[in-house]
Design a protein around this motif. Sequence first.
Motif, mmCIF file in Angstrom:
data_model
loop_
_atom_site.group_PDB
_atom_site.id
_atom_site.type_symbol
_atom_site.label_atom_id
_atom_site.label_comp_id
_atom_site.label_asym_id
_atom_site.label_seq_id
_atom_site.Cartn_x
_atom_site.Cartn_y
_atom_site.Cartn_z
ATOM 1 N N ARG A 29 0.712 -1.241 0.022
ATOM 2 C CA ARG A 29 -0.050 0.062 0.087
ATOM 3 C C ARG A 29 0.911 1.333 -0.072
ATOM 4 N N ARG A 30 1.889 1.309 0.994
ATOM 5 C CA ARG A 30 2.738 2.415 0.887
ATOM 6 C C ARG A 30 3.505 2.614 -0.450
ATOM 7 N N ASP A 33 1.214 3.919 -3.209
ATOM 8 C CA ASP A 33 0.699 5.174 -2.991
ATOM 9 C C ASP A 33 1.873 6.283 -3.285
ATOM 10 N N TRP A 34 3.206 5.695 -2.838
ATOM 11 C CA TRP A 34 4.129 6.551 -3.252
ATOM 12 C C TRP A 34 4.275 6.902 -4.926
ATOM 13 N N HIS A 36 2.094 6.615 -6.956
ATOM 14 C CA HIS A 36 1.079 7.320 -7.487
ATOM 15 C C HIS A 36 1.012 8.896 -6.902
ATOM 16 N N ARG A 37 2.105 9.249 -6.565
ATOM 17 C CA ARG A 37 2.145 10.581 -5.781
ATOM 18 C C ARG A 37 1.903 11.630 -7.002
ATOM 19 N N GLU A 76 -5.714 3.870 -11.882
ATOM 20 C CA GLU A 76 -6.581 4.994 -12.025
ATOM 21 C C GLU A 76 -7.740 4.921 -13.062
ATOM 22 N N SER A 98 -3.973 1.077 -3.896
ATOM 23 C CA SER A 98 -3.570 2.471 -3.525
ATOM 24 C C SER A 98 -4.886 3.295 -3.534
ATOM 25 N N HIS A 99 -5.031 3.918 -2.443
ATOM 26 C CA HIS A 99 -6.235 4.938 -2.142
ATOM 27 C C HIS A 99 -5.924 6.087 -3.153
ATOM 28 N N ARG A 100 -4.674 6.556 -3.487
ATOM 29 C CA ARG A 100 -4.387 7.682 -4.500
ATOM 30 C C ARG A 100 -4.904 7.075 -5.766
ATOM 31 N N ARG A 103 -8.831 7.293 -5.968
ATOM 32 C CA ARG A 103 -9.276 8.544 -6.095
ATOM 33 C C ARG A 103 -9.350 9.266 -7.547
ATOM 34 N N GLN A 120 -10.765 -0.172 -2.160
ATOM 35 C CA GLN A 120 -9.406 -0.565 -1.841
ATOM 36 C C GLN A 120 -9.110 -1.900 -1.347
#
Length: 217
Positions: A29-30, A33-34, A36-37, A76, A98-100, A103, A120
Motif C-alpha cells: 500500500r505504501r 501510494d508513493w 501514485h504521488r 487509476e 492504492s487509495h491515491r 481517488r 481499496q
Amino acid sequence: MARLPELMHRAFFRTISLLSPRGQGGVLRRYFDWWHRSPDPWHLGTDGYERHKYEATLGQVPARPYRRILEVGCSEGVFTGLLAAAHPGARIMGIDISHRALRRARDRTRESAARTALVQADLVTFATGRAFDLVFCAETLYYVGRPDRLRRASERLTGVLAPGGVLVLVHPWPEAERLHRFVEEDRAMSRIAHHVHDTSPRPFSVAVYQHEPGRAA
C-alpha cells in the motif's frame, strides 16, 4: 544486462512476500501510494502499447452478456472506463491497493459511477460474497511474490467466479507461464483462448479461462 532492473524489481517483491500477508499488504500500500504521488505514473492513459494491450484484451473476451465484472489492479481506472463502455449493462467493481490511484479512478469513471464500485483491497487477502461473471487481472500477479502467495492470489481469482464465469489474465510473456500456472492446474478452470502478442519489444500474453465446476469432479 537489459533485464537486470526487471529482475531486481521481481526480487524486491519476492522479498516483501516473506512478510505475513497483512505485513506484505501494508508495504505494498505504501509503495503504490508513493508511485501514485503523480498522476498516471505508468502512462496507462497515453501510451500506445498500453492502448494496444487493452484492445487485445477486450478482443479476447467471449461475446456474451455479463452482469457483474471485477477488475483486479484497476489503478487509476483507464481500463475500468473501457470496460464500462464495452459492457453498458454490467455492474463493475475495481479493486486496487492504492487509495491515491482509486481517488483518480473515481474522477475518471464519473460517467459510469452509478454502476461502478471502486474498493481499496489487496488481492491476497481480498474477500467478497459476490460472484462475478467476468474477472480481469492484468500486470498484477508478479507483485504477489513467492509461490505460496501466487497460489493464494490465484485461488482468490478463481474463487470469486460464478459457475461458467470467465477469467482473463494478461501478463508479460514468457513470464506469464509461471504466473498463470496455478490457474492452469485448477481442475475447475478450462482455458478457452490464449494469444501471445510478441511483435512488440514487450511481448504479453492474454489467457482466457472459464470456470466449469463439473470438471473438478
